[in-house]
Structures are given as C-alpha cells and as structure tokens.
Design a protein around this motif. Structure first.
Motif, PDB file in Angstrom:
ATOM      1  N   VAL A 122      37.490  51.185  35.801  1.00 36.95           N
ATOM      2  CA  VAL A 122      36.903  52.123  36.752  1.00 36.95           C
ATOM      3  C   VAL A 122      36.743  51.406  38.086  1.00 36.95           C
ATOM      4  N   VAL A 123      37.380  51.945  39.114  1.00 32.97           N
ATOM      5  CA  VAL A 123      37.346  51.330  40.437  1.00 32.97           C
ATOM      6  C   VAL A 123      36.052  51.733  41.135  1.00 32.97           C
ATOM      7  N   THR A 124      35.265  50.732  41.548  1.00 37.83           N
ATOM      8  CA  THR A 124      34.011  50.988  42.251  1.00 37.83           C
ATOM      9  C   THR A 124      33.932  50.084  43.479  1.00 37.83           C
ATOM     10  N   ALA A 125      33.061  50.431  44.392  1.00 35.70           N
ATOM     11  CA  ALA A 125      32.765  49.618  45.580  1.00 35.70           C
ATOM     12  C   ALA A 125      34.042  49.211  46.315  1.00 35.70           C
ATOM     13  N   GLU A 126      34.904  50.168  46.605  1.00 36.72           N
ATOM     14  CA  GLU A 126      36.133  49.872  47.350  1.00 36.72           C
ATOM     15  C   GLU A 126      35.768  49.594  48.807  1.00 36.72           C
ATOM     16  N   ARG A 127      36.320  48.504  49.340  1.00 32.42           N
ATOM     17  CA  ARG A 127      35.936  48.074  50.685  1.00 32.42           C
ATOM     18  C   ARG A 127      37.027  47.187  51.273  1.00 32.42           C
ATOM     19  N   SER A 128      36.905  46.901  52.578  1.00 31.13           N
ATOM     20  CA  SER A 128      37.803  45.972  53.267  1.00 31.13           C
ATOM     21  C   SER A 128      37.087  44.628  53.403  1.00 31.13           C
ATOM     22  N   ALA A 129      37.775  43.544  53.025  1.00 30.76           N
ATOM     23  CA  ALA A 129      37.135  42.226  53.011  1.00 30.76           C
ATOM     24  C   ALA A 129      38.157  41.158  53.378  1.00 30.76           C
ATOM     25  N   LEU A 130      37.639  39.981  53.741  1.00 38.15           N
ATOM     26  CA  LEU A 130      38.471  38.811  54.057  1.00 38.15           C
ATOM     27  C   LEU A 130      38.849  38.130  52.750  1.00 38.15           C
ATOM     28  N   VAL A 131      40.139  37.834  52.563  1.00 41.79           N
ATOM     29  CA  VAL A 131      40.606  37.228  51.320  1.00 41.79           C
ATOM     30  C   VAL A 131      41.502  36.037  51.639  1.00 41.79           C
ATOM     31  N   VAL A 132      41.544  35.090  50.691  1.00 39.88           N
ATOM     32  CA  VAL A 132      42.424  33.921  50.765  1.00 39.88           C
ATOM     33  C   VAL A 132      43.048  33.737  49.380  1.00 39.88           C
ATOM     34  N   PRO A 133      44.190  33.044  49.300  1.00 42.72           N
ATOM     35  CA  PRO A 133      44.781  32.780  47.985  1.00 42.72           C
ATOM     36  C   PRO A 133      43.845  31.969  47.100  1.00 42.72           C
ATOM     37  N   GLU A 134      43.834  32.275  45.822  1.00 39.70           N
ATOM     38  CA  GLU A 134      42.921  31.615  44.889  1.00 39.70           C
ATOM     39  C   GLU A 134      43.200  30.126  44.787  1.00 39.70           C
ATOM     40  N   GLY A 135      44.472  29.718  44.936  1.00 43.80           N
ATOM     41  CA  GLY A 135      44.810  28.309  44.832  1.00 43.80           C
ATOM     42  C   GLY A 135      44.328  27.461  45.983  1.00 43.80           C
ATOM     43  N   SER A 136      43.884  28.077  47.070  1.00 47.09           N
ATOM     44  CA  SER A 136      43.412  27.308  48.222  1.00 47.09           C
ATOM     45  C   SER A 136      41.941  26.919  48.107  1.00 47.09           C
ATOM     46  N   VAL A 137      41.225  27.448  47.121  1.00 48.58           N
ATOM     47  CA  VAL A 137      39.781  27.211  46.988  1.00 48.58           C
ATOM     48  C   VAL A 137      39.552  26.130  45.932  1.00 48.58           C
ATOM     49  N   PHE A 138      38.689  25.148  46.243  1.00 45.04           N
ATOM     50  CA  PHE A 138      38.320  24.124  45.270  1.00 45.04           C
ATOM     51  C   PHE A 138      36.804  23.967  45.262  1.00 45.04           C
ATOM     52  N   GLN A 139      36.290  23.480  44.156  1.00 49.99           N
ATOM     53  CA  GLN A 139      34.852  23.373  43.952  1.00 49.99           C
ATOM     54  C   GLN A 139      34.395  21.918  44.077  1.00 49.99           C
TER      55      GLN A 139
END
Length: 395
Positions: free
Chosen positions: A296-313
């Motif tokens: 079920v699709v909820t809270a549809e919005r426009s947001a800033l995104v980056v590729p998942e591989g660019s994020v590190f913890q």
C-alpha cells in the motif's frame, strides 16, 4: 650416563651456533667488498637507486584513486505498508433451482463465460405449458366478453354491474396467466450476472431440489483483495490509496489497484484491521482464492535522494563523500527510507551536490581523487532512470 648425554647435546648446540655466526659475518664482509668496486666504477650497486629503474633513486608517487561520482537529485518517493491478501471475485454465487423438478436440458460447459440472463438449465415444464395454454384461452374469452359488454353499455343495452363483473373476470384471467408465466420462468436457471462458470454438477435427467448445487459463477472483471494491517497503520489506510499486488503465478507482473474500504472494527485479538482493495482484472489473469503480496503506497512526496552505495556508517551516523574540486570531504547526512537502491536524504546535502558513488572504500577525509566527466554524466543518467524509492514500513 644421563649427564653425559646432556653434555654431548649442549656441546653440539654450542658448535652449531658458533658456525652460524662465523658464516654470517663472512657473507656481510663479502657483500661490502663487492659493492666498493661497483661504486668506484660509477655503477649503481645492488642496493642502489638504479635497481628500481628510476633515475635519481626517488620513489614513484601514487596516483589519486579513480572513483565514480554522481549528483544528489530530487525524486518522487513514497512509503509502503506490506501485507498478504486473498483475492475474491467481484460477485460470486452458487446456482441452485427454486423448485424441485428434473433437468431437461443443459446449455453450458465447464468454464464457459456467459452474459447476464443467459439460460443455463431448463427443467421439465410440460404441466406448466398446458396450464399456460389454458390461461391464455381463458384470458382471450374474458377479454372478448368484456369488449361485447362495453359495446352494449355504450348503447345503453346492459347494466353497469354486468360490465364490472366482466372487467373483474378479465383481470383475474390476466393475473392467472402471469402467475403461470412466473412458474415457467422458475424452471429456467439463468445467469444472474456476466461471469465465469465453474464445473457442471448436473446432467440431463437429474432431479434438482433447492439444495442441489448446479454450478458456480464468478464475476472476475474486478478482483476484491482483502488483507489485514496492524492498527498502527490505520491512519495511513485511506480510500483511494494506490496499491501494488504481486503473485507467484506471475512473477514479472505488478497488478495496480486502489483501496476502496477500510474495516469498521479492529480485531481485539490480533490488533489488526481488514482493508479491501479493488484490482482491474479485464484479462482475467487473477482468480478468486489466490494469495497476493500487497504494498500500500502511503506518504507520497518529493525528496532528495542519493544512491545507496554512496552512504557509509560511522558508529550510528551516516556519511557521504562530497567532491570539492579534486578532493573529497566526509559529509554527515540524516537519512530517511531506503528502497530500490536509493536513500532519502533528510538533511546534510543540497540538490546537485557532487558525491562519490563508487570507490568510497579507498577514500579518507581530504583525499585527492580522479574522475572523468563522462563518469559524472553516466552516473547522473542512470540514477535518473532508477525506480522511485520508498521508505519501507513492513506490517
């Protein structure tokens, strides 16, 4: 005897140590003597700068690592609530007879698609047909008598009471005829709506009663999908919300639908609520009883995104490497949902910021990097064509 053996072993170990030390000193002396003539002749010795093949004896400088970069971009994303649902027909009924009689004719086969009103079963009706003929004859006679009396009444040759009796007789004959026609219609089993028939359970000559199942009929042009979600998601379940359903029978297809109804009660045992969605099924791919996975699709919005591989913890903090000229800097970000290979960035970056997409394992704060302009455009293009991301809220 034991003491003598220990003395022999100690003597042997001592002699071996003296021999090893004497041999090592002789080898070092020989190497030093060999290097002196080479130096006098102006040639590099075995350990000189010329051994590496670089003039002047200097070490080669390592090139900056080659990385792939991309831009932070805006995209339409949404949260999803996942559940399991069971498909049901839009309309479904098991056909039975209204009266007890034998089957005279069967007009369908297993799995036929029929239109509303199609005659499926004909029961024997000889008695009703005879009664119908009698009722028609009586009606014709009553109407003839009524017309004659109306003609005489117009000339003042009959009384009003006789005319009223004739009218009542004609009305009763007409009602009798309609009753027999209704009884005849009860001996015709018709499709109540357009749909797909199930297996035939009767044959010509079968004695039918009101409890005898003839066949099933399902209207599957629209599939009703019932599923349950925890009460924590009750606020997200609103009529009109978009859903995506998948079936193991069609692994490469997604069935789109909308939420139509949210149950009026929460189950006090499971703390879940039932939701019903409708899926258009014009090609009749889905069948009642199928198990479907639902998003079920909820809270549809426009947001800033980056590729998942660019994020590190680092501990409990999330970072990316932001490119500034030819150097990179660690930039702390706040992430939202992760889905479809992209991460929602709540803060820490601006749209269009250049970040490292691949090769982050080779980097450190302030490191110099190499990248090509073609890598930038290709990365940006591929990220732009990626599916919209979602923040996954699993039920």
């Amino acid at each position: 005897m034991k003491n003598a053996l220990l003395a022999v072993i100690a003597f042997a170990l001592g002699g071996g140590a003296v021999w090893y030390i004497t041999k090592d000193r002789g080898g070092n002396a020989g190497g030093a003597g060999a290097s002196a003539p080479a130096a006098a002749a102006g040639r590099p010795g075995p350990g000189g700068a010329g051994a590496g093949g670089f003039a002047g004896g200097g070490r080669p400088q390592a090139q900056p690592p080659l990385v792939t970069v991309g831009h932070a971009r805006r995209d339409s994303i949404f949260d999803v609530v996942e559940a399991l649902g069971t498909a049901q027909a839009n309309e479904s009924v098991t056909l039975t007879a209204k009266v007890t009689d034998t089957v005279r004719r069967v007009n369908f086969e297993d799995g036929d698609y029929v239109e509303s009103g199609a005659v499926l079963i004909e029961l024997t009706n000889q008695e009703e047909e005879a009664l119908l003929a009698e009722a028609r004859a009586n009606l014709d006679d009553a109407e003839s008598q009524l017309r004659r009396l109306e003609d005489l009444s117009g000339r003042g040759l009959t009384s009003a009471s006789e005319l009223d009796v004739a009218r009542s007789r004609a009305g009763a004959s007409r009602a009798r005829l309609n009753s027999i026609v209704a009884r005849l219609r009860d001996r015709l089993i018709q499709a109540p709506f357009s749909g797909l028939l199930g297996f035939r359970q009767v044959s010509p000559g079968t004695l039918l009663s009101p409890n005898t199942a003839i066949t099933s009929i399902d209207d599957i042009s629209i599939i009703k999908l019932d599923f349950t979600v925890p009460e924590t998601f009750l606020g997200s379940m609103t009529p009109g919300s978009r859903i995506v359903a998948k079936s193991v029978s069609f692994p490469d297809r997604e069935f789109q639908g909308t939420v139509r109804t949210v149950g009026s009660r929460v189950d006090p045992v499971t703390r879940a609520i039932t939701v019903r969605a409708h899926i258009d099924n014009k090609d009749k791919s889905l069948r009642p009883g199928m198990l479907l996975t639902v998003e079920v699709v909820t809270a549809e919005r426009s947001a800033l995104v980056v590729p998942e591989g660019s994020v590190f913890q680092v501990q409990n903090r999330a970072y990316v490497y932001r490119v500034d000229g030819e150097t990179v800097h660690q930039q702390q970000i706040e992430v939202g949902g992760r889905r479809f290979g992209v991460v929602e960035v709540l803060s820490g970056l601006n749209e269009g910021d250049l970040i490292v997409v691949e090769g982050i394992i080779k980097l450190r704060e302030g490191a110099r990097v190499r990248f090509e302009e073609t890598a930038v455009s290709e990365s940006t293009s591929s990220q732009g064509s990626a599916p919209s991301s979602t923040a996954d809220a699993r039920s």
